[in-house]
Structure formats: C-alpha cells, structure tokens
Design an enzyme around this catalytic site. Structure first.
Site, short mmCIF file in Angstrom:
data_model
loop_
_atom_site.label_atom_id
_atom_site.label_comp_id
_atom_site.label_asym_id
_atom_site.label_seq_id
_atom_site.Cartn_x
_atom_site.Cartn_y
_atom_site.Cartn_z
N ASP A 164 0.84 -1.19 0.00
CA ASP A 164 0.00 0.00 0.00
C ASP A 164 0.88 1.25 0.00
O ASP A 164 1.87 1.33 0.74
CB ASP A 164 -0.89 -0.03 1.25
CG ASP A 164 -1.86 1.12 1.31
OD1 ASP A 164 -2.69 1.24 0.40
OD2 ASP A 164 -1.76 1.92 2.27
N GLU A 177 1.73 -0.53 -5.15
CA GLU A 177 0.82 0.56 -5.47
C GLU A 177 1.74 1.77 -5.62
O GLU A 177 2.16 2.36 -4.61
CB GLU A 177 -0.20 0.79 -4.36
CG GLU A 177 -1.17 1.93 -4.69
CD GLU A 177 -2.09 2.28 -3.53
OE1 GLU A 177 -3.23 2.69 -3.80
OE2 GLU A 177 -1.66 2.18 -2.36
#
EC number: 3.2.1.-
Length: 482
Positions: free
Chosen positions: A333, A369
């Site tokens: 993330d 990401e």
C-alpha cells in the site's frame, strides 16, 4: 515464576525460544536508540506484572527469561528524556496482540497520551507468546507464472459474510473464505490468486470510534506480524489463517497479502501512543526540519524505512509471512514510501536492495501501489524490475474506452499491449504492469456499471473521501436495478 536466565542476545528481534540444559529459555530483544533504560514486563495468568531490567548492546535491549509459557502476555516500559515509563509499549514484532484500545471519548484516549502520567498497563494492547506449530503436510506453492495470473482482490469478512451456502459460524472468517464452495466459485471464475485486504492486526481511528464507526478496510495497522483476530472463527487466528492458505494452495490458488508499511495506527504526534512512537519516535517516523511529522500518507504519520532498523523490521516481517505462513506475495500500500530515503523517492533505495537479496522473497510476487500523496509521489513505472505495479493508466483508459466509448483506440492498444510507454525501461518485462480494472480505492466492479457518481454519505465524510474519477456508467439508472 518468571526468572532472568542471563542477559540474552540482541538477535533476533521480538521473542525467540530455545531449550538449554532441559530448560526452556525465551529471549526478548527490542530496538530503542532513544531509551536510557527499558523494563521488560511479563503478565501471569492473574494479570500480575513482573518487571525485569533489560541489558543494552549498542541500541538493542535484550534479556533471556525462564518460566514463560504459551499465552503469557508482555510489553515494555521505556525510560528516557522523552519517554513515559507509565505507558506500556507493544512489541513491534508482536505475533499476537490481546486488547484493542477504547478511544471512543477523550477520557479513554487520554490514557494513551505521552503527557498523561497514569499507568495504563491494565488497558494497553499486549503482545502474547504463542505456539507457531502447524502441520503443513505437503503444502506446495502454486507458483503461477505472471503471464497466467488473474488476481481477485477481496475483503475476508465481506466476501463470505452474507453467503448462505456456507455454515453461519464460518461466514466472514478465514475458514469461511477457504470453504470448498468458495474455492470452487473462485476456480470457476478463473482466479489464480486472491489478494486479501489487510489481515494484520489493526484498530479503528479515534475519530471513527467517537462516531461509533469502524475502519472496514483495515488500513490502520498496529501490529504487522500479527493476524487480525476478528476474522477468525476459532480462538487460534494464526492456525486458522495457515489452514486457509493451505486450502487455497490445494486448490491451486495463490494468497497475496495487502500490507501497510507506509504509516501506523499511532497517527499524528499528539495522538494516542501504543508502540513505535513510545519506543523510539525519532527513528521510526519521518519528520521535517521543524520536528513535525511528515504526512505524505494522509494518515497522520509516515514510517521512516530508510534507517537500518526500519528496513530490518519490514524485511523480517515479509520473511515471517512468507516462511511461517506460506503466503505467495505482497501488495504494498502506498509503496512510494518504501523508496523514500531522503525522504524523496529513490528507485535505488537500500530497502529495495534488501528485499531483492532476501532469499525467502526470491520466488514470490511483489506488487507496488506506485504512488503516495507526497512530493513526487506518483512513481508508476519507476520501481525495481522485480516488482509488478498497479497500472492505473490501464484502469482509466480501458474504462473510458468501454464505458464512456471514448474512441481512443491508440490508448486502448497501448494499454492492451503492455503499456510500453510506462514500463519499457530497465529491462522490465510486460508482466510488470498489473492491469487492474477496479480495486478498493474507488468503485468495485458492480458500482462501475451501476453509478455515475460516488455516494459516500454514510461514513460521515460528506462524500469527500474516495476517488472522484471512476469513469463509470450507470446505463440509465443511478444505483442497483434488476
């Protein structure tokens, strides 16, 4: 009765157990460059506390103890100029945690503030000694080639909570997710890998608790080595999680974890403290020249992964999940934070080298990401070539082409053929673009063909949160229809 055996060893971090002279020894090690002293705190079955002084080797505090059994709770009290020994600190390497802090009102939150001098050991989250024994039998990783990989992102609870085809007691759990009916469904779809939204131990932010709401997604981690217990049908979440992984592997499906190494649940500097901030604030978090937290995650803080201890914590955690839990990969993330070493992004940051050189991570999938909200945070195509990356340009161009009938055939062709405009560099192969259509950030698949606008009114954010550019189409009716 807990007794000091000897000074112990500064490695490994966290706790480790061994037998010497027919006596079981438990070694504990904690990094803190800021501490002038550390008390190791053990709690017996009656929750009575025993405090033992730890020994320092450079910046690691350590101790070996006898009498520690499975189920024993422990924590640390930190002494020093900016420390508060009245606050029990959680081990950053905790593998099980007992207790989620009540932050619903100001009075309950104040127990976890560093300027509060009351002892909070009775309500602080505590690490737990566990048995990691598990019969993996002949578990074999599917090792699906990237070119054949189809990833299904899902939420452990949300995926099966309303599924009346599986036993009620299993719905919304690790065991429910891996129920044969669900495995057959995923196989029928052609899915080769499930990407689980965070299953690390997490808590709800204070502002949500004050409203009686929850962080459904789990992106507020407190203990990255620990399995989130609320998704377990049994009282042994770790064993249930391992059984789930084994069941997926038997079905030929890989398990990828969405992991959050960009920030922690401690949020802003004046917020409740549970772990890293109370142990060594200066080492664990990025600060600006004025001493304030750099918040390029939007969550109140940003973890400093350029330091030796920060990098080691990440690699040790990834190794634990890969070796002990047999997971097949990780989706990072806000992964730009992994490469922030000045704190600007550096595609050659030392953490990337450390991950590349870790033997247990050689044959698993690593997905970035490739953005955060900070300075030069958008880094699509700029990660090391052993990473795959979420390709948001694929998402947007394909949705515009199919749902908005954009007519942009050139953009469609570029994305469909592997996005060489973004990824053809540094010997990168076509599979390093992870071509996704929807994810938890924005509309899910049904929303994409049901709504023209987002409607996030229920969470109290007045529809400000969530992505605005979803390139969706409601086909004439806003919302669900028959």
């Amino acid at each position: 009765m807990f007794k000091i055996y000897n000074n112990g060893n500064p490695i490994p971090m966290g706790y480790s157990q061994a037998v010497e002279n027919n006596v079981q020894i438990t070694n504990f090690a904690l990094f803190s460059a800021a501490a002038s002293g550390v008390e190791f705190c053990l709690f017996d079955e009656k929750k009575q506390e025993t405090r033992l002084p730890m020994v320092r080797t450079e910046n690691v505090w350590h101790l070996a103890v006898t009498g520690v059994k499975t189920g024993t709770e422990y924590g640390f009290r930190i002494h020093g100029e900016h420390a508060n020994p009245n606050k029990l600190m959680l081990d950053p390497y905790a593998k099980v945690v007992n207790g989620k802090p009540d932050l619903t009102i100001e009075e309950s939150r104040s127990w976890f503030l560093m300027n509060d001098h009351r002892d909070n050991a009775h309500i602080a989250p505590r690490a737990v000694i566990i048995s990691e024994d598990f019969d993996w039998e002949n578990d074999t990783a599917p090792n699906t080639p990237w070119a054949e990989t189809i990833v299904y992102e899902l939420h452990v609870k949300g995926f099966s909570q309303l599924n009346d085809k599986i036993p009620a007691e299993l719905r919304g759990t690790y065991a429910g997710l891996s129920h044969p009916i669900n495995l057959a469904y995923l196989k029928e779809l052609g899915v080769t890998a499930v990407e689980l939204l965070p299953v690390n131990f997490h808590i709800n932010e204070p502002h949500l608790q004050a409203r009686g709401l929850q962080n459904y997604w789990g992106y507020n981690p407190l203990a990255m080595f620990a399995v989130e217990p609320k998704y377990a049908a049994t009282n042994n979440p770790l064993a249930e999680f391992k059984a789930m992984v084994k069941a997926f592997h038997n079905a030929g499906i890989e398990v990828i974890l969405d992991v959050v190494f960009n920030h922690s649940a401690e949020s802003e500097q004046t917020y409740p403290t549970f772990c890293q901030r109370g142990i060594d604030d200066q080492t664990y978090y990025w600060r600006n020249d004025q001493g304030r937290y750099i918040n390029w995650t939007g969550c109140g803080n940003m973890l400093n992964l350029s330091s030796d201890v920060g990098r080691k914590w990440v690699v040790d955690c990834l190794r634990y999940w890969a070796e002990q839990c047999h997971v097949d990969g990780f989706r990072f993330d806000l992964a730009s934070v992994l490469g922030r070493d000045t704190p600007d992004f550096n595609s050659s940051a030392q953490l990337f080298t450390d991950i590349k050189n870790e033997l247990s991570l050689q044959n698993i999938k690593l997905i970035a990401e490739p953005w955060d909200i900070g300075h030069y945070g958008y880094q699509v195509g700029n990660f090391p070539n052993y990473f795959a990356e979420w390709n948001d340009r694929f998402r947007d161009d394909l949705c515009r082409f199919w749902l908005w009938k954009s007519g942009e055939i050139g953009a469609f062709a570029e994305r469909f053929a592997g996005s060489s405009d973004l990824f053809k560099k540094n010997d990168r192969l076509p599979h390093t673009t992870l071509n996704f259509i929807t994810a938890h950030d924005g509309f899910v698949m049904q929303d994409l063909v049901s709504y023209n606008q987002k409607h996030n009114e229920a969470n109290g954010e007045e529809n400000r949160d969530g992505r605005n550019e979803n390139y969706s189409y409601n086909h004439g009716v806003e919302g669900s229809t028959e």
